[in-house]
Design an enzyme around this catalytic site. Sequence first.
Site, mmCIF file in Angstrom:
data_model
loop_
_atom_site.group_PDB
_atom_site.id
_atom_site.type_symbol
_atom_site.label_atom_id
_atom_site.label_comp_id
_atom_site.label_asym_id
_atom_site.label_seq_id
_atom_site.Cartn_x
_atom_site.Cartn_y
_atom_site.Cartn_z
ATOM 1 N N ALA A 22 0.829 -1.207 0.000
ATOM 2 C CA ALA A 22 0.000 0.000 0.000
ATOM 3 C C ALA A 22 0.866 1.260 0.000
ATOM 4 C CB ALA A 22 -0.930 -0.001 1.207
ATOM 5 N N ASP A 127 1.981 -9.812 18.913
ATOM 6 C CA ASP A 127 1.760 -9.811 20.360
ATOM 7 C C ASP A 127 0.663 -8.852 20.801
ATOM 8 O OD1 ASP A 127 3.899 -11.595 20.495
ATOM 9 O OD2 ASP A 127 5.354 -9.997 20.840
#
Length: 324
Positions: A22, A127
Site C-alpha cells: 500500500a 503480540d
Amino acid sequence: MKRIAVLCSGGDSQGMNACIKAIVDTCASNNVTVLGINRGYQGLIENDVRVLSKLDVANIETIGGAVIKTSRSEEFMTEKGFRKAIENLKMNDIEGLVVIGGNGSFRGCRDLVNAGVNVIGIPGTIDNDLFYTERSLGFDTAVHQCVKMITAVKQTMFANNRASVYKCMGRKCGDIALHTAVSVEADSFAVSEIEYSIDQIVSDVKNSIAHGETAPVVVMSEGSPLDMDEIVRAIETQTGLVTRGMEIGYIQRGGEPTYYDRMLGVRWGVLAVQLLMQDMTNLALGVKNDKIFSTPLIEVENVLQEFRVDMVNDLRTLHALPKI
C-alpha cells in the site's frame, strides 16, 4: 516530501507485506519515490537500500513475512551503529521514514525522532502489546492460526477422550491466549495479567468434565508464570485423562493474513504516505473501533494495558464458573 523509505523491524507479522504494498502503490500514484530498507535497522546501518516499484510488490499482500526482511539489531542500540544509520538516511536523501514493528522498534523510532528524523510508526507485531492501539498488524492472523490448530487437534483429542494444554505466543501480553481461549471455548485459561494457580485450572477442568466435557482444553500464554508441563501432569493425575501439552509456536507468525490484517495494512500504509506528503511526522498510527488514527510517537509508550477481563468472564460464565 517526495522521497521516503520503509523498513520492518523486530519479529515479522502477517500484514506487513500488505502495508508495504500500500505504501509503494500510494507513492507510485503520487509521484513519490519510496525506498525499501532491507533487514530493518540493521539494513539501515549497512545501507542495504533499494528503490521499490509497483512491480516489486505485486501480489505480496497475500503472504506472511516481509519481502524487505526484518531483524532485531543490537548494533542500532550502540552510539556507533545509530550514528551510521543516521548518516545513511542523509546519504540516501530520505526525507521521511516509515517503521513497521513492535515496542522495541518504536523505541528506535523515538530515538530517531530525537535525532531529527521524520518518522511514522506503524504497529506490526502479533503480540498486540502496543496498548495505545486496539490492534496491531498480525494479531488477528496469529489468533486465527491458534484457533485453527486447536480446533484440528481437539478432533483427535475428542475421539480418544484426552485433555490438551496449549501455549500461545505473545511475550508478556496475554491477548493471543485470551482471544484464542474464548474462540475455542477453552475450559481454563492462564495469562500473566490474572493471578491463577494450577489447582484452579484443574478445578476448572473437573467442572467441565462434570458437565459432560470429554476432551477439555486449557489455553495459556507464554508470559504466564505457570509451567505447561506441570499443568499437564496435574490434570492427568487428578482427572485420570491422558493429557497432552503443545506449544503452538511459529505457525502463529506464518500463513496468509486475514482480511482484517490486510485491511489494516492497506489503510495504515495509505495514511502514512498521506501524512508524510503533508509534512506531518513523528506520529504513530493506530485503530480504535475500526477507525484509524494518528497520535504523537512520544506518547505511545505511556499507555497502559487494559486487559479484557470482560472476555475472561464471558468464558467463565460459559462454563458456569464464578466471575473474577
